[in-house]
Design an enzyme around this catalytic site. Structure first.
Site, PDB file in Angstrom:
ATOM      1  N   LYS B  45     -15.674  -3.510   1.159  1.00  0.00           N
ATOM      2  CA  LYS B  45     -14.465  -3.897   0.750  1.00  0.00           C
ATOM      3  C   LYS B  45     -14.552  -5.038  -0.370  1.00  0.00           C
ATOM      4  CE  LYS B  45      -9.889  -4.072   0.773  1.00  0.00           C
ATOM      5  NZ  LYS B  45      -9.219  -2.908  -0.198  1.00  0.00           N
ATOM      6  N   CYS B 131     -10.132  -7.688 -11.875  1.00  0.00           N
ATOM      7  CA  CYS B 131      -9.102  -8.676 -11.380  1.00  0.00           C
ATOM      8  C   CYS B 131      -8.300  -9.385 -12.799  1.00  0.00           C
ATOM      9  CB  CYS B 131      -9.582  -9.655 -10.600  1.00  0.00           C
ATOM     10  SG  CYS B 131     -10.696  -9.117  -9.249  1.00  0.00           S
ATOM     11  N   GLY B 218      -9.615   9.993  -7.194  1.00  0.00           N
ATOM     12  CA  GLY B 218      -9.365  11.514  -6.607  1.00  0.00           C
ATOM     13  C   GLY B 218      -9.979  12.428  -7.669  1.00  0.00           C
ATOM     14  N   GLY B 244     -16.014   8.202  -9.453  1.00  0.00           N
ATOM     15  CA  GLY B 244     -14.757   8.718 -10.044  1.00  0.00           C
ATOM     16  C   GLY B 244     -14.531  10.042  -9.461  1.00  0.00           C
TER      17      GLY B 244
END
Lengths: 245, 302
Positions: B45, B131, B218, B244
């Site tokens: 994460k 970010c 997805g 991806g």
């Protein structure tokens, strides 16, 4: 613990306006508490549909769901024999509160189904729950008789007064005395009103849009006084005192 | 027997299948479903210096063949990751992991990477440059080649482990960004991060996601990712980890044919917690079907 398996639809029938009851057959060993949920893969849709468990036994799971979009529309069309890929045993569920003998069990709309499992569980533990079910209108009412069949006192409210007491579940709560705890599931404004209308502690089940339903994506996090919690994993049931409204 | 082993900057993986950051947390949730040691590795994460709660909810919206997330880098912070998550991970995962690192300034990237570089459990540092740059007007680091070059260079100066830069696809020319990372000394490229997307709830007439927009992932984005991996892998001389929309062993092979040395699987893990296990188990069958003896033979073959 949770697990993925294939389940067979045994029954799928309309029980109120836009509300369906589905019975699924398969492995139920990972369901450990009322208020847990299952996550159903519906053909043609990418994410699973998280639906709370109404009742379960050794080989069947009963869910009650409302048609709110295309995914639940597709579910409503399913017939007996249909196989579904489902994750079960998700969420913490409700825990019977030690020492509580006269709890309130309160369900609002499709928040009512998990409260059936709760009422059943509490009765097994020797408590005598009083049930309050809140709906919008007469056509939305379901499961009143099923709760009564458990032996509970049942109050039904409708917002428009077309059935039962006119108003909200809190209008009934105001008239009751002697209850020592509450368990509830329903829309957020109802949960908030109940927390405000009760002096005792209680457990409240929350809803949130989920990605995975098993703690992998952090999509459904909320802040509580006892730290950040994932509605799908450390929830959906939170204790009144930890909730930040 | 087919060979599924691939090598990333000298690190040999049993197979090229790697759960992507943000879809696998720190492994525990998936270890409850299967033995995660079968994975090539996984990317943990995305971690920032300070603990982060992330964005308000709703954070998730569904799309045809995909999803949008706006989790906003919820994570316990670099110190908790090192003191708590890595020791916990050690109990369930005996391989090295990819450390996904985020930051809001060059200094923060440097701080996080310097700390994580000391951890034996980390095989590769994957720097997420998507970010917003708080000192640079809030524009994402990854959208400006100059910023990407600077972050890469600064991180490389304080680390000994391979550094892979994870690129955002939300740019005009991703090749230019990849080249900037390579010029800054990157050991590899991870790509692509999510595409910026949006859904509106017809009932409320408002965006479903509280933050209005979010990262679209997805199977729907697979062709876009594949195209970008193809373009970048042909333009740089460092390995590319492709990702991806990858959801099957066939997708893994296709991504490798486009130029990826290893492949990450993201959203698929959230829909099917066994996705990576099933892909790994299916990989030899699909390789045999297409006459592939060694995955290394097909990298960039297209």
């Amino acid at each position: 613990m949770y697990k993925r398996d294939i389940y067979t639809v045994l029954e799928n029938k309309k029980i109120a306006k836009d509300v369906f009851l589905m019975v699924l057959e398969g492995d139920t060993q990972y369901i450990t508490a009322p208020g847990q949920f299952i996550n159903i893969l519906v053909e043609g849709f990418y994410l699973r549909r998280p639906i709370s468990i109404c009742d379960w036994d050794d080989k069947t799971i009963t869910i009650i769901y409302k048609v709110v979009g295309k995914g639940t529309e597709a579910m409503a069309e399913m017939t007996a024999g249909k196989k579904l890929d489902i994750l079960t045993g998700l969420g913490n569920g409700f825990t019977a509160q030690e020492g509580s003998t006269k709890p309130l069990v309160i369900g609002g709309g499709v928040g009512a189904p998990p409260m059936y499992g709760v009422a059943k569980h509490l009765i097994e533990k020797g408590a005598k729950p009083t049930v309050i079910l809140g709906f919008t209108s007469k056509d939305d009412v379901f499961y009143e008789e099923e709760f009564k069949a458990l032996g509970c006192d049942v109050y039904v409210t409708t917002n428009d007064g077309s059935y039962g007491t006119k108003g909200f579940v809190t209008d009934v709560i105001k008239t009751l005395e002697g209850y020592d705890y509450f368990y509830t599931c329903g829309p957020l404004p109802m949960l908030k009103a109940i927390a405000g209308a009760t002096e005792c502690s209680g457990q409240l089940s929350f809803e949130e849009r989920m990605g995975c339903g098993f703690g992998g994506c952090m999509g459904c996090s909320c802040k509580t006084l006892t730290g950040n919690k994932r509605i799908c994993t450390e929830g959906p049931v939170l204790v009144k005192e930890e909730i930040i409204w | 027997m087919v060979n599924t082993k691939v090598t990333l900057s000298g690190w040999e993986l049993d197979n090229p299948v790697i759960p992507a950051s943000g879809t696998f947390n720190f492994g525990k949730e998936f270890a409850d479903f299967y033995d995660i040691n079968i994975l090539g590795t996984f990317s943990f994460k995305g971690t920032t210096k300070e603990p982060k709660f992330g964005n308000p909810t709703p954070r998730i919206a569904e799309t045809p063949m995909g999803m949008i997330n706006s989790v906003g880098l919820q994570n316990p912070g670099i110190h908790a990751v090192i003191e708590h998550e890595l020791p916990e991970l050690k109990k369930i995962f005996n391989k090295k992991v990819i450390a996904n690192i985020s930051g809001y300034s060059v200094e923060e990237y440097v701080y996080n990477c310097q700390l994580i570089d000391k951890e034996d459990q980390v095989g590769i540092i994957e720097v997420n440059v998507s970010c917003p740059n708080v000192h640079g007007g809030g524009m994402a680091f990854g959208t400006d080649p100059k910023n990407v070059y600077e972050v890469t260079k600064a991180v490389k100066a304080v680390t000994t482990k391979p550094v892979y830069i994870k690129l955002s696809p939300n740019v005009t020319d991703i090749v230019e960004i990849a080249k900037a990372a390579e010029a800054g000394g990157a050991d590899g490229i991870s790509m692509i991060n999510t595409l910026l997307g949006m859904r509106i709830d017809l009932k409320t007439k408002k965006p479903i996601i509280a933050n209005k927009m979010g990262g679209f992932s997805g199977p729907a984005i697979f062709p876009v990712a594949l195209r970008m991996v193809y373009q970048v892998s042909h333009a740089v001389n460092i390995p590319v980890i492709g990702m991806g929309g990858v959801s099957s062993a066939e997708d893994v092979i296709e991504m490798m044919m486009a130029g990826a040395t290893a492949v990450q699987v993201g959203a698929a893990n959230l829909v099917n917690p066994y996705a990576c296990k099933e892909i790994i188990e299916d990989l030899p069958r699909v390789m045999e079907k297409y006459g592939i003896k060694d995955l290394n033979d097909i990298i960039g073959i297209a």
